[in-house]
Design a protein around this motif. Structure first.
Motif, PDB file in Angstrom:
ATOM      1  N   THR A  24       0.831  -1.199   0.000  1.00 14.79           N
ATOM      2  CA  THR A  24       0.000   0.000   0.000  1.00 14.79           C
ATOM      3  C   THR A  24       0.870   1.255   0.000  1.00 14.79           C
ATOM      4  N   ASP A  25       0.237   2.382  -0.293  1.00 15.47           N
ATOM      5  CA  ASP A  25       0.958   3.658  -0.235  1.00 15.47           C
ATOM      6  C   ASP A  25       1.480   3.924   1.169  1.00 15.47           C
ATOM      7  N   ASP A  26       0.728   3.504   2.188  1.00 16.10           N
ATOM      8  CA  ASP A  26       1.154   3.705   3.567  1.00 16.10           C
ATOM      9  C   ASP A  26       2.430   2.923   3.865  1.00 16.10           C
ATOM     10  N   LEU A  28       4.708   2.081   1.623  1.00 12.94           N
ATOM     11  CA  LEU A  28       5.794   2.722   0.887  1.00 12.94           C
ATOM     12  C   LEU A  28       6.267   3.984   1.598  1.00 12.94           C
ATOM     13  N   THR A  29       5.306   4.794   2.051  1.00  4.05           N
ATOM     14  CA  THR A  29       5.653   6.051   2.710  1.00  4.05           C
ATOM     15  C   THR A  29       6.443   5.818   3.988  1.00  4.05           C
ATOM     16  N   LYS A 148       7.658   5.789  -3.778  1.00  2.00           N
ATOM     17  CA  LYS A 148       6.379   5.696  -4.479  1.00  2.00           C
ATOM     18  C   LYS A 148       6.442   4.530  -5.456  1.00  2.00           C
ATOM     19  N   PRO A 168      10.154   0.594  -6.511  1.00  3.83           N
ATOM     20  CA  PRO A 168       9.670   1.934  -6.181  1.00  3.83           C
ATOM     21  C   PRO A 168      10.634   2.994  -6.711  1.00  3.83           C
TER      22      PRO A 168
END
Length: 241
Positions: A24-26, A28-29, A148, A168
């Motif tokens: 998820t983006d979470d 990755l962040t 990202k 990413p």
């Protein structure tokens, strides 16, 4: 138990474990990339992947199931055999879908590199974070490197593991102070736009906030609410926030 093949009266079977992780983006962040010295993709997958996950879990006081390795990539900026391993981890204590912030994750790994090396039997090198060295964030705010999603990479295989990483791309995030916004904290917000000083005060913007200048006979944190009693005199009241 999955049958792998038959030859005459003999049969061969193998037990295969399939683990699918939705990135998820979470994740990755809140991920970081560590650099392992003298390491190849194949060597890392068998048998060091499980040891690495165990070492990270030990350092973070969490479980192995809470550590998610989703990218294994050779470092192309150096000539020696350095492997970049990217992962994120859930906070301990059963907090659902709450990940270690990348800054905390990096700090924990860096301060406990000796322990991670001992458990994982792999030498973890100092972090090499170049994307924030040019200080792109204005107003002296902290720059944090983030990842990202770019694309899915081909499978990487070893004698016992078949791994599908994702590739990413590096990005950055600026932590803006109150009164500033934008990708690089370059835009100042007009904090007087909502008339915070009320009808009997004048709002004046200043860096990171605003100042209220009260009209005569008015004072207090909200000038419109605090009227001085008649005949008690008047004076300007300047309040800062």
């Amino acid at each position: 138990m999955l049958p792998c093949g038959h030859h005459g009266i003999h049969s061969v079977a193998a037990l295969c474990t399939l683990r699918v992780t939705v990135i998820t983006d979470d994740m990755l962040t809140n991920s970081i990339t560590v650099r392992l010295e003298n390491m190849s993709q194949e060597k890392f997958l068998s048998p060091l992947l499980s040891r690495f996950v165990e070492g990270v879990a030990t350092v973070l006081s969490t479980t192995k199931d809470a550590v998610f390795v989703f990218n294994i990539q050779n470092d192309t900026d150096v000539s020696s055999n350095i492997l970049n391993v990217t992962f994120s981890a859930l906070l301990p204590g059963g907090v659902r879908d709450k990940f270690f912030p990348s800054e905390d994750l990096q700090e924990q790994i860096y301060l406990n590199r000796t322990l991670l090396t001992a458990v994982s039997t792999q030498r973890v090198l100092p972090f090499d974070d170049n994307i924030c060295l040019r200080e792109p964030c204005e107003n002296y705010m902290k720059c944090v490197s983030v990842l990202k999603f770019d694309s899915s990479a081909p499978f990487i295989s070893s004698p016992t593991v078949l791994f599908r990483p994702i590739h990413p791309v590096n990005g950055l995030r600026c932590r803006c102070p109150p009164g500033f916004t934008g990708d690089y904290c370059e835009t100042e917000i007009d904090l007087c736009y909502s008339s915070p000083c009320g009808a009997h005060g004048r709002c004046r913007s200043r860096e990171g906030g605003y100042t209220c200048e009260c009209q005569e006979d008015f004072t207090g944190p909200s000038p419109a609410l605090s009227l001085l009693s008649e005949g008690s005199g008047s004076f300007p009241n300047v309040l800062g926030r």
